[in-house]
Design an enzyme around this catalytic site. Structure first.
Site, PDB file in Angstrom:
ATOM      1  N   GLU A   1       4.004 -16.066 -19.530  1.00  0.00           N
ATOM      2  CA  GLU A   1       3.963 -15.195 -19.230  1.00  0.00           C
ATOM      3  C   GLU A   1       2.431 -14.804 -18.287  1.00  0.00           C
ATOM      4  OE1 GLU A   1       2.943 -11.011 -21.804  1.00  0.00           O
ATOM      5  OE2 GLU A   1       4.237 -12.122 -22.481  1.00  0.00           O
TER       6      GLU A   1
ATOM      7  N   CYS B   1       0.384  -5.901 -20.851  1.00  0.00           N
ATOM      8  CA  CYS B   1       1.455  -7.620 -20.219  1.00  0.00           C
ATOM      9  C   CYS B   1       2.278  -5.788 -19.480  1.00  0.00           C
ATOM     10  CB  CYS B   1       2.013  -8.547 -20.866  1.00  0.00           C
ATOM     11  SG  CYS B   1       2.649  -8.096 -22.161  1.00  0.00           S
TER      12      CYS B   1
END
Length: 499
Positions: free
Chosen positions: A235, A272
């Protein structure tokens, strides 16, 4: 027991190799354990984390500077996540067992006895993240999913909270051993060199990472360049655009502006899923609302000097770009220890400037910083996302009253460019549930697999079929007696009549 204090260290190559070899030796033993044993082990980890909550949260506050309330919530989420995976393991459905009986009358010719299941890939290397010292670190979702799948785990600690990582690792190792899991099931290593060495170690069969695009790409390339390439689930970052339709602006523009500031400012923007871009129609009057809401946000220290330095550089680059107007200047103050303390900064630009200076403006600024982008009447918002935001963790639409049909096409477009599509909400706060998708097209992640929710277990499993194998030699979930009691999808004989 290791000492939960002190500066980051580097695990010696011989120790890293030993951890990998121990994990390889544990892998077949762990895979053969009944689901109930692995489920009990996951619950044991959840229990020990809860029993030491005050101690662990205090360590996390000291090392990450995140708020105590936020960390207690994150630890609760981590424990819930472990228990959720325990239930997944017990159900056995994740094994996707399929049994095809031998059929001499099969339409394509005689069919042998075929039995398929999902099999643990083997030892998994997890790179801990800086911004979630529990949920994406040593006891986090990657670790929980890999252990649930039946894979040994080696965690590379993040240097930003190494004392916490050591203490959690000690507690986890004791809990897993006490639950009957074999030696080598879990280990912690420190240092970038150890992480790189293990990524290339032949015993490691998959890796998971949460962090920057630059580092994630380097690690992904290394995983792919091995003599035997392995899956790398990274990620890497996301801009998470939020699209405000004209009717939504007219109906509740101020509410949207305040919600945006709150979502961007949470945990000092170090998430994020931070909604880094808000696209609104030209002629809005949200600037004063944004400025007022931002002024009420207190100063917050960033995670560590490296994160702070990146924030200062990224913020300065965008502030210096042509066509950028400051809505709330905020601050970024560097202390003697190198740690940056910041209040949120919000800027505005127009769609034409964003296109012209995309090399600067579309770089993620990790921290309490976001950009409002104005678009002219008649703009195709779906085309804008496809052009400027091609791979995101999330994309959000705020609609006006009774615009369900009008947004259908836009939602479909967003679904091609983001892993999670939201309507009238904010992407921060990722629910740990079976239906969650936390992953999206490149460059948000290196794979469309999710790192949150029960589907995350699938990253650490591979399919295997046994053909005409004797019952006594079959893995437990494929035996007719079904000793594990898992769901088995069976095909009968003489199926050619149905074709």
């Amino acid at each position: 027991m290791t000492t939960p204090t002190g500066a980051p260290t580097t695990t010696a190559p011989a120790q890293a190799d030993e951890a990998a070899r121990a994990a390889a030796a544990a892998a077949p033993l762990l895979a053969d354990l009944p689901p109930s044993t692995r489920a009990d082990a996951l619950r044991a980890v959840a229990d020990v984390l809860g029993a030491h909550e005050d101690e662990l949260v205090a360590l996390a506050v000291a090392e990450t500077r995140l708020a105590e309330a936020r960390l207690r919530g994150e630890l609760k989420r981590t424990r819930v996540q472990l228990r959720l995976f325990a239930r997944v393991v017990e159900s056995g459905a994740y094994l996707d067992v399929r049994l095809d009986a031998a059929d001499p009358e099969f339409v394509l010719g005689p069919r042998p006895d075929l039995r398929r299941t999902l099999w643990p890939v083997g030892p998994v290397l997890v790179f801990a993240a800086s911004n979630f010292p529990f949920a994406f670190s040593v006891p986090g979702g990657d670790t929980a999913a890999a252990l649930a799948a039946g894979c040994p785990v080696i965690v590379k600690a993040h240097p930003g909270h190494v004392g916490l990582s050591r203490r959690v690792a000690d507690l986890m190792a004791e809990a897993l051993a006490g639950a009957g899991l074999p030696d080598g099931t879990f280990a912690l290593v420190e240092g970038d060199e150890a992480g790189r060495d293990l990524l290339e170690h032949p015993a490691v069969r998959a890796a998971a990472f949460t962090g920057s695009t630059r580092v994630g790409r380097l690690l992904a390339d290394a995983a792919a360049a091995r003599p035997d390439p392995i899956p790398f689930y990274g990620e890497l970052g996301s801009l998470n655009p939020v699209l405000v339709r004209p009717a939504a602006l007219a109906h509740r523009g101020e509410e949207i502006a305040r919600g945006w500031v709150g979502s961007v400012s949470g945990s000092a923007g170090q998430l994020c899923t931070k909604p880094g871009f808000l696209l609104v129609p030209e002629g809005h009057d949200l600037g004063p609302v944004v400025a007022e809401a931002a002024a009420a946000v207190p100063e917050h220290a960033l995670l560590n000097p490296r994160v702070g330095a990146g924030y200062v550089a990224g913020r300065s680059a965008v502030l210096g770009a042509p066509g950028v107007v400051v809505l709330a200047e905020g601050s970024a103050r560097t202390g003697e220890d190198g740690v940056v303390s910041a209040t949120p900064t919000f800027v505005e630009t127009d769609l034409a400037s964003l296109r012209e200076h995309r090399g600067t403006l579309l770089e993620e600024v990790f921290g309490p910083f976001a950009v409002l982008v104005t678009y002219p009447e008649g703009t195709d918002l779906g085309a804008v996302v496809a052009e400027l935001f091609p791979g995101e963790l999330t994309a959000t639409v705020h609609r006006g009253p009774d615009e369900d049909a009008e947004v259908a096409g836009l939602l479909a477009t967003l679904g091609r460019h983001a892993g999670r599509v939201l309507v009238d909400g904010w992407p921060t706060g990722v629910a740990v549930t079976p239906a969650m998708q936390h992953g999206g097209p490149w460059p948000a992640t290196t794979s469309d697999a999710t790192s949150v929710g029960t589907a995350a277990i699938g990253r650490f499993l591979r399919g295997i079929t046994f053909q005409d194998a004797p019952q006594a030699a079959l893995p437990a979930p494929l035996q007719d007696g079904n000793p594990w009691g898992v769901p088995q999808a069976r095909s009968g004989v003489a199926e050619s009549a149905h074709w």
